[in-house]
Every structure is written in structure tokens, then in C-alpha cells.
Write a protein that holds these residues in place. Structure first.
Motif, PDB file in Angstrom:
ATOM      1  N   SER A  88       0.818  -1.213   0.000  1.00 46.81           N
ATOM      2  CA  SER A  88       0.000   0.000   0.000  1.00 46.81           C
ATOM      3  C   SER A  88       0.847   1.257   0.000  1.00 46.81           C
ATOM      4  O   SER A  88       2.032   1.235   0.360  1.00 46.81           O
ATOM      5  CB  SER A  88      -0.944   0.006   1.208  1.00 46.81           C
ATOM      6  N   GLN A 114      -5.665   9.377  -2.636  1.00 42.53           N
ATOM      7  CA  GLN A 114      -5.919   7.941  -2.816  1.00 42.53           C
ATOM      8  C   GLN A 114      -5.093   7.110  -1.839  1.00 42.53           C
ATOM      9  O   GLN A 114      -3.990   7.503  -1.463  1.00 42.53           O
ATOM     10  CB  GLN A 114      -5.567   7.518  -4.245  1.00 42.53           C
ATOM     11  N   ILE A 139      -3.591   3.589  -2.087  1.00 43.11           N
ATOM     12  CA  ILE A 139      -3.391   2.520  -3.062  1.00 43.11           C
ATOM     13  C   ILE A 139      -3.104   1.204  -2.340  1.00 43.11           C
ATOM     14  O   ILE A 139      -2.182   1.136  -1.531  1.00 43.11           O
ATOM     15  CB  ILE A 139      -2.212   2.860  -4.009  1.00 43.11           C
ATOM     16  N   TYR A 198      -5.078  -0.842  -6.352  1.00 46.21           N
ATOM     17  CA  TYR A 198      -6.439  -0.294  -6.315  1.00 46.21           C
ATOM     18  C   TYR A 198      -6.536   0.839  -5.286  1.00 46.21           C
ATOM     19  O   TYR A 198      -5.831   0.816  -4.279  1.00 46.21           O
ATOM     20  CB  TYR A 198      -7.455  -1.366  -5.923  1.00 46.21           C
ATOM     21  N   ASP A 199      -7.451   1.774  -5.529  1.00 49.78           N
ATOM     22  CA  ASP A 199      -7.675   2.848  -4.570  1.00 49.78           C
ATOM     23  C   ASP A 199      -8.732   2.413  -3.545  1.00 49.78           C
ATOM     24  O   ASP A 199      -9.894   2.154  -3.906  1.00 49.78           O
ATOM     25  CB  ASP A 199      -8.143   4.111  -5.323  1.00 49.78           C
ATOM     26  N   GLN A 203     -12.005   4.367  -3.522  1.00 44.61           N
ATOM     27  CA  GLN A 203     -12.936   3.966  -4.575  1.00 44.61           C
ATOM     28  C   GLN A 203     -13.584   2.610  -4.218  1.00 44.61           C
ATOM     29  O   GLN A 203     -14.788   2.428  -4.365  1.00 44.61           O
ATOM     30  CB  GLN A 203     -12.169   3.851  -5.882  1.00 44.61           C
ATOM     31  N   LEU A 204     -12.742   1.706  -3.736  1.00 41.86           N
ATOM     32  CA  LEU A 204     -13.265   0.372  -3.377  1.00 41.86           C
ATOM     33  C   LEU A 204     -14.310   0.457  -2.263  1.00 41.86           C
ATOM     34  O   LEU A 204     -15.218  -0.361  -2.192  1.00 41.86           O
ATOM     35  CB  LEU A 204     -12.123  -0.551  -2.931  1.00 41.86           C
ATOM     36  N   ASN A 257     -17.069  -2.136  -2.938  1.00 42.96           N
ATOM     37  CA  ASN A 257     -16.680  -3.456  -2.437  1.00 42.96           C
ATOM     38  C   ASN A 257     -16.841  -3.548  -0.930  1.00 42.96           C
ATOM     39  O   ASN A 257     -17.083  -2.541  -0.266  1.00 42.96           O
ATOM     40  CB  ASN A 257     -15.225  -3.746  -2.822  1.00 42.96           C
ATOM     41  N   LEU A 305      -7.715  -9.096  -1.084  1.00 44.00           N
ATOM     42  CA  LEU A 305      -6.735  -8.300  -1.841  1.00 44.00           C
ATOM     43  C   LEU A 305      -5.406  -8.216  -1.078  1.00 44.00           C
ATOM     44  O   LEU A 305      -4.332  -8.381  -1.657  1.00 44.00           O
ATOM     45  CB  LEU A 305      -7.316  -6.893  -2.072  1.00 44.00           C
ATOM     46  N   GLU A 349      -4.950  -9.993  -4.917  1.00 39.93           N
ATOM     47  CA  GLU A 349      -5.936  -9.626  -5.953  1.00 39.93           C
ATOM     48  C   GLU A 349      -7.341  -9.639  -5.370  1.00 39.93           C
ATOM     49  O   GLU A 349      -7.600 -10.302  -4.354  1.00 39.93           O
ATOM     50  CB  GLU A 349      -5.834 -10.579  -7.150  1.00 39.93           C
ATOM     51  N   LEU A 350      -8.238  -8.908  -6.030  1.00 44.08           N
ATOM     52  CA  LEU A 350      -9.635  -8.910  -5.589  1.00 44.08           C
ATOM     53  C   LEU A 350     -10.226 -10.296  -5.848  1.00 44.08           C
ATOM     54  O   LEU A 350      -9.844 -10.958  -6.814  1.00 44.08           O
ATOM     55  CB  LEU A 350     -10.424  -7.832  -6.342  1.00 44.08           C
TER      56      LEU A 350
END
Ligand SMILES: CC(=O)SCCNC(=O)CCNC(=O)[C@H](O)C(C)(C)COP(=O)(O)OP(=O)(O)OC[C@H]1O[C@@H](n2cnc3c(N)ncnc32)[C@H](O)[C@@H]1OP(=O)(O)O
Ligand SMILES: O=C([O-])CC(=O)C(=O)O
Length: 373
Positions: free
Chosen positions: A22, A30, A32, A36-37, A40-41, A45, A53, A58-59
Motif C-alpha cells: 500500500s 488515494q 493505493i 487499487y484505490d 474507490q473500493l 466493495n 486483496l 488480488e480482488l
């Protein structure tokens, strides 16, 4: 060896590790995580997606998400001996200290403690993630002489966690907001607690030791303990005006205001705080009571004007937890429980590419050439 003489108090601005886990991009607002941010997730999510993750890189697919939920719910129950230890703690114990004890005791049940492989450490992370909600909720219940609850496998991870704390099955809104708070607390690059865990892990000590140290770090009011401190501060006022006066008086006395400022964001708002502020607005609307939101907004405006300081996540997470009916002394234990995902990932990464942490000092003491009396 020639020692570099640059000294950065509090390691401010120092790069302490290389990581692909991260990174805080303060320019873009953001957080990270593996590309991924997180901000945003947080809108699309759930917490378990971030757990996947962080621990798998990974998601998850739908199937992997279900498998993870099952893996965790299959390990919810605590060994009786852990509950016995929690029952023996003095009633004055803070739930964060009970949690520190609980994490430590769980290490004793790990039959392959010396196995530092990634696979073994990931299993440990799952075990901890599964069991910590029960440690957090039941240690509090024991200390408060309330009935110990058994987890409900039929509920989602977050709904069960909240149920264990309040004793009530949460509404859809409560479950969603609580899950979002866990997601936001899950990982944050290199805070003091993560650094503490990595420092401990760097001696090749085990996951439980590293996380036990991290609980102690997170308890402090300059770090995770701020969410609890924010709530007590809010409860000391009854209206936005009273809260402004309270903050002004603290500032006059040069006191630090909990929930404001951040080593990395400092002069900017913590992007996670904005998400929790929205959640607070939603809860306030549902409850038909926006007093806490009004007070927080008044405090936010005052701090921006007087100090140029902005809220961190703890500032808005505290009133959100209050509106969810969570006891104040559990705010920081919940933060830790969520952060177990990020901390475990950091311990795994530290073990994967280990270098012992052992910095030097800028010595300011005397040097004698003969023994002084
Ligand atoms: C999820 C989390 O853990 S987020 C952090 C939660 N912690 C808090 O909310 C506690 C309150 N905040 C703070 O104490 C700090 O902002 C910290 C500890 C988070 C960051 O601290 P540092 O990076 O070490 O900065 P430091 O504490 O030196 O502050 C720099 C300046 O801003 C001031 N300042 C920083 N935060 C605050 C605050 N919350 N209230 C008042 N003044 C503050 C300091 O007094 C200092 O002023 P000075 O230069 O005139 O002496
Ligand atoms: O990053 C930090 O220093 C503290 C913090 O916000 C966190 O741990 O979530």
C-alpha cells in the motif's frame, strides 16, 4: 562503520521499507492497495474483498469471496481457554489490553508456530481475523459482566461482528456502514503499529508476537486510541456551539485535538474521513437526529479556520460507532481487528524479504575518559 548523521525525529519522512502492499497518494487523495484505490473500493466493495486483496494480492471472484467467508466463519469459535484467561483479567482492564492478551494467548494454540512460510502465515491471518471479533466483543462482555455470545454463522462477517458487540442483529444500513468502516481501517501503509509489527517480525519473531506489539502501539491516543478520545470529547458538549467553545478552550491551552492532523496528510483531509462523514449523515438521517453530525461539522470548520488542520478517519468513525450503538471502549479494538488484515500482510511481506530493523542513534550523552565519582 561510518554512520550517516541525518536525524529525522519520529522518522518523519523516512522511507522504512519497500512494499507492494500500500501507498498513500496524498496528491490524488488515494490509498493505493495492490494497485487499487481503497477510497474507490469503499464505494463498491466490502471488507472481505480487501482482506482477499491484502492476503492474496488480488480482488476475489464471487466464488473466492464465498470461500473466504466460509473459511472465516468456520473458525469463529474461541478455544475455551482463551475465554478463561479473559475471565481472569481484572475488571479495570481496558478492552484494548484484553485484546492484546487475547492475541498473545491465541499464539499458544498454534501447533506450527515455527513455520514462517507464507501459507502458514496466511492461515494464521485467517484464524486471527475469524477469532478477533469474538475476543473483542466477549472480552468487553466479560469485563462488563454481560453474557458471552456465540457467533452466528448465518450472518455476514461484519453483521456477526456487530451482533457480537451489541447483541442485536444489525439492520442492512448498520451492517453496510460497519463493513465500510472495517474496510477503511483495514490498511494504511506504514503507521506506527504497522512499523512496530514489521520491526518485531524482522527478528523472525512470529505473527502473534508482531501483532501483540501492534495492539499496544495502536492503543495510544496519537494513533488508534484517538477514535475513543474523540467520542469522549463529543460527549462533553451538547450542541455545535458548546463543541466549538470546548475546542477553542483546548486550543488556548495548547492541547491537541483528537481526530485532527495526520503525519502524512497533516494539512489535508484524510480521504477516509470523508467517507465516514457521509456514513454519519446517512445514519443521522435514518435516526432523525443529526446533532453529532452538526457538532462534528462545526468542529471541522473551527479547526480549519484556527489551525489549518483537518479530520482524520477517527474523527468521523467515532460518532458513526456511537450511532451504531457500539461501546466507546471497543472503538480501538474494532480498528485493530480490521487492521489485522493489513498487519498480517505486512508481516508476511517482511518475512518474505527480511532485513533486521536496527537503526543507529545520535548520541547526546557525555563521554568520560576515566571513571567519575
Ligand atoms: C487513524 C489514526 O491513527 S490517525 C491519527 C489519530 N491521532 C489523532 O487524531 C491525535 C491528534 N493528532 C496528533 O496528535 C498529530 O496530528 C499526529 C500525532 C497524528 C501527527 O503528528 P506529527 O506528524 O508528529 O506532528 P506534530 O504532532 O508534531 O504536529 C505538528 C504541528 O501541528 C500541531 N498539531 C498537529 N495535530 C494537532 C491537533 N490534533 N490539534 C492541535 N494541534 C495539532 C502540533 O501542535 C504542531 O504544532 P507546532 O509545530 O506549533 O508545535
Ligand atoms: O497512517 C497513520 O499514521 C495512522 C492512520 O491513519 C492509520 O493507521 O490508519
Amino acid at each position: 562503520m561510518q554512520v550517516e548523521q541525518t536525524y529525522h525525529p519520529g522518522l518523519d519522512g523516512v522511507i522504512a521499507a519497500e512494499t507492494d502492499l500500500s501507498f498513500l497518494d496524498t496528491e490524488q487523495g488515494q490509498i493505493i492497495i495492490h494497485g487499487y484505490d481503497l477510497i474507490q473500493l469503499s464505494k463498491t466493495n466490502g471488507y472481505l474483498d480487501i482482506v482477499h486483496l491484502l492476503l492474496k494480492g488480488e480482488l476475489p471472484s464471487e466464488q473466492e469471496r464465498l470461500a473466504l467467508a466460509e473459511r472465516l466463519s468456520g473458525s469463529y469459535d474461541l478455544p475455551e481457554a482463551v475465554l478463561d484467561v479473559l475471565k481472569r483479567l481484572p475488571a479495570s482492564t481496558h478492552p484494548m489490553d484484553a485484546l492484546r492478551t487475547g492475541v498473545s494467548v491465541l499464539g499458544g494454540f498454534d501447533t506450527r508456530l515455527d513455520d514462517r512460510s507464507e501459507e502458514a502465515n496466511r492461515e494464521r491471518a485467517y484464524e486471527l481475523l475469524a477469532k478477533l471479533p469474538a475476543v473483542v466483543a466477549n472480552s468487553y462482555r466479560i469485563l462488563e459482566k454481560k453474557q458471552v455470545l456465540t457467533p452466528k454463522d448465518s450472518l455476514s462477517y461484519s453483521a456477526n461482528f456487530l451482533y457480537m458487540i451489541t447483541g442485536n442483529v444489525p439492520s442492512e444500513l448498520e451492517e453496510r456502514v460497519f463493513d465500510q468502516s472495517l474496510l477503511l481501517y483495514s490498511e494504511h501503509e506504514m503507521p506506527n503499529s504497522t512499523f512496530a509489527a514489521r520491526v518485531i517480525a524482522s527478528t523472525l519473531s512470529d505473527m502473534y508476537g508482531a501483532l501483540t506489539g501492534a495492539v499496544a502501539s495502536l492503543k495510544g491516543h496519537l494513533h488508534g486510541g484517538a477514535n475513543e478520545a474523540v467520542m469522549y470529547m463529543l460527549l462533553d458538549a451538547n450542541s455545535p456551539e458548546e463543541f466549538e467553545t470546548l475546542l477553542s478552550n483546548k486550543l488556548k491551552k495548547k492541547e491537541k485535538i483528537m481526530g485532527f492532523g495526520h503525519r502524512v496528510y497533516m494539512k489535508k483531509i484524510d480521504p477516509r474521513a470523508l467517507i465516514m462523514k457521509e456514513a454519519l449523515a446517512e445514519l443521522s438521517q435514518a435516526a432523525g437526529d443529526d446533532r453529532l453530525l452538526q457538532m462534528c461539522e462545526a468542529g471541522e470548520a473551527l479547526m480549519a479556520k484556527e489551525k489549518g488542520l483537518y479530520p482524520n478517519l477517527d474523527y468521523y468513525a467515532a460518532p458513526v460507532y456511537w450511532m451504531l450503538g457500539i461501546p466507546i471502549s471497543l472503538y480501538t479494538p474494532i480498528f485493530f481487528s480490521s487492521r489485522t488484515a493489513g498487519l498480517s500482510a505486512h508481516v508476511i511481506e517482511q518475512h518474505r524479504n527480511n532485513k533486521l530493523f536496527r537503526p543507529r542513534v545520535k548520541y547526546t550523552g557525555p563521554r568520560y575518559t576515566s571513571v567519575q565519582k
